[in-house]
Design an enzyme around this catalytic site. Structure first.
Site, PDB file in Angstrom:
ATOM      1  N   ASP A  70       1.044  42.648  67.912  1.00  0.00           N
ATOM      2  CA  ASP A  70       2.409  42.263  67.508  1.00  0.00           C
ATOM      3  C   ASP A  70       3.491  43.166  68.105  1.00  0.00           C
ATOM      4  O   ASP A  70       4.532  42.672  68.541  1.00  0.00           O
ATOM      5  CB  ASP A  70       2.535  42.240  65.984  1.00  0.00           C
ATOM      6  CG  ASP A  70       1.735  41.094  65.365  1.00  0.00           C
ATOM      7  OD1 ASP A  70       1.324  40.189  66.112  1.00  0.00           O
ATOM      8  OD2 ASP A  70       1.528  41.107  64.135  1.00  0.00           O
ATOM      9  N   THR A 130      -5.835  43.819  65.054  1.00  0.00           N
ATOM     10  CA  THR A 130      -6.894  42.818  64.874  1.00  0.00           C
ATOM     11  C   THR A 130      -8.232  43.263  65.445  1.00  0.00           C
ATOM     12  O   THR A 130      -9.282  43.002  64.855  1.00  0.00           O
ATOM     13  CB  THR A 130      -6.480  41.501  65.572  1.00  0.00           C
ATOM     14  OG1 THR A 130      -5.289  41.048  64.961  1.00  0.00           O
ATOM     15  CG2 THR A 130      -7.541  40.439  65.450  1.00  0.00           C
ATOM     16  N   THR A 157      18.659  38.958  78.914  1.00  0.00           N
ATOM     17  CA  THR A 157      18.628  37.503  78.755  1.00  0.00           C
ATOM     18  C   THR A 157      17.591  37.052  77.723  1.00  0.00           C
ATOM     19  O   THR A 157      16.540  37.681  77.570  1.00  0.00           O
ATOM     20  CB  THR A 157      18.369  36.786  80.098  1.00  0.00           C
ATOM     21  OG1 THR A 157      18.207  35.389  79.842  1.00  0.00           O
ATOM     22  CG2 THR A 157      17.128  37.302  80.810  1.00  0.00           C
TER      23      THR A 157
HETATM   24  N1  ASP Z   1      -1.012  41.786  63.050  1.00  0.00           N
HETATM   25  C1  ASP Z   1      -1.877  42.297  64.083  1.00  0.00           C
HETATM   26  C2  ASP Z   1      -1.254  43.558  64.615  1.00  0.00           C
HETATM   27  O1  ASP Z   1      -0.397  43.512  65.440  1.00  0.00           O
HETATM   28  C3  ASP Z   1      -2.049  41.282  65.157  1.00  0.00           C
HETATM   29  C4  ASP Z   1      -2.948  41.718  66.286  1.00  0.00           C
HETATM   30  O2  ASP Z   1      -3.479  42.801  66.356  1.00  0.00           O
HETATM   31  O3  ASP Z   1      -3.156  40.904  67.172  1.00  0.00           O
HETATM   32  O4  ASP Z   1      -1.648  44.627  64.205  1.00  0.00           O
END
Ligand code: ASP
Length: 345
Positions: A93, A16, A280
């Site tokens: 992610d 992002t 866990t």
């Molecule tokens: N979908 C994006 C990624 O992980 C989300 C992010 O960067 O926050 O590349």
């Protein structure tokens, strides 16, 4: 690198932080690093050298994989002597998986490798990306009075907190504080000053030599149990051709159903040399299989204790250890020992 001069290598993988809205679809897509610099002219104000390297094409972190981790290890190892520290811009992610994998693959690391990203693209007015990026660079360049790096390990910096990378989990898809390190105190907090919590930093030997590792064995699976889980699901997972290890996500302090078939499949897996590691499902706290009868039966079935390890760290550690070709018994032993601060035993 001339003695005394500071330099940081910024590695842009995607995510992002470097995305822009597609005017036709409205979806966020990657743009290139030159554009990123345009939105952060402040980068030029650091009084030291910042070079950059860009993944081509940049990728959403959902597309990160062991091949990409190997590329990162290679970039860092090839440039290790030329920089004081490294900042990796990465999607949120799977950032915790990449940080965990790198912590194992960069054996002997004694320089900072800081992963960061953002929840809002850097071109957006309210972006959290600028702050994350600028502070990460500052931390990657920070040295003590002897000229040694303050943070000689793989970390994630997000929303004012510097965390040990292999202790983190993404826990918020909305707020700016996307990551938490539930079982390990933060390594530094950024406010007016950056306050380092030095008594918990890793202390590699001063003369440690970086030993990059590239071999990862991906014959691993994650099995999350839930009330009502069917025998055929458990049987199918443990029956996967070539499977070498399973991260079993259990309840609370490491408990699982007291079903005859469940324990039978675990015992058979152990006999076949498949390693099952108990972590866990709770965000915080540790597995303690001796605590309840339902946990104890797992211990008796040969399940390995993952203590307070995250799923991200357990999976990547298994890939790393299996990649060495170690026999199951050795992998089992090493899974219960902290290699780079990933668990408290
Ligand atoms: N979908 C994006 C990624 O992980 C989300 C992010 O960067 O926050 O590349």
């Amino acid at each position: 690198m001339s003695p005394g001069a500071t330099s940081v290598l910024l590695i842009y993988t995607g995510g992002t932080i470097g995305m822009i809205e597609n005017p036709e679809t409205g979806a966020l897509e990657n743009f290139n690093f030159e554009q990123l610099q345009k939105y952060v002219p402040e980068l030029r104000r650091f009084a030291f050298r910042i070079d950059s390297y860009q993944f081509d094409p940049p990728r959403d972190s959902s597309d990160m994989d062991p091949e990409a981790w190997r590329s990162l290890v290679k970039i860092i190892s090839n440039n290790y002597d030329n920089y004081n520290g490294f900042v990796i811009l990465h999607g949120t992610d799977t950032m915790a998986f990449t940080a965990s994998a790198l912590s194992f693959m960069l054996e002997g690391l004694n320089k900072p490798v800081i992963l960061t990203g953002s929840q809002l693209p850097i071109g957006v007015l309210r972006t959290d990306g600028k702050e994350n990026l600028m502070t990460s660079i500052e931390i990657a360049a920070a040295r003590d009075e002897h000229g040694d790096p303050l943070i000689p390990e793989v970390c994630i910096f997000f929303e004012n907190h510097l965390m040990r990378g292999n202790r983190t989990t993404k826990m918020n898809a909305e707020n700016f504080n996307a990551f938490r390190s539930f079982n390990c105190p933060v390594l530094a907090t950024a406010g007016i000053h950056i306050k380092y919590n030095q008594n918990i930093h890793l202390r590699p030997k001063k003369d440690a030599v970086l030993k990059p590792h590239y071999l990862l064995d991906t014959h691993v699976a994650i099995l999350k149990i839930f009330p009502g889980i069917e025998e055929n699901i458990v049987k199918a997972v443990f029956g996967i051709e070539g499977l070498k290890a399973v991260v079993l996500e259990t309840y609370g302090s490491g408990n699982a159903p007291r079903k005859e078939w469940f324990i039978r499949h675990l015992c058979e897996a152990t006999e076949k040399g498949i390693i099952t590691v108990n972590v866990t499902q709770c965000s915080a706290g540790s597995v303690e299989m001796e605590r309840y009868g339902n946990g104890y039966q797992l211990l008796q079935a040969g399940v390995v204790c993952g203590y307070d390890c995250t799923t991200e760290a357990a999976v990547t550690k298994l890939m790393f250890l299996l990649g060495h070709g170690f026999p199951p018994e050795k992998v089992r032993q090493l899974m219960e020992k902290p290699l780079v601060g990933e668990l408290t035993n």
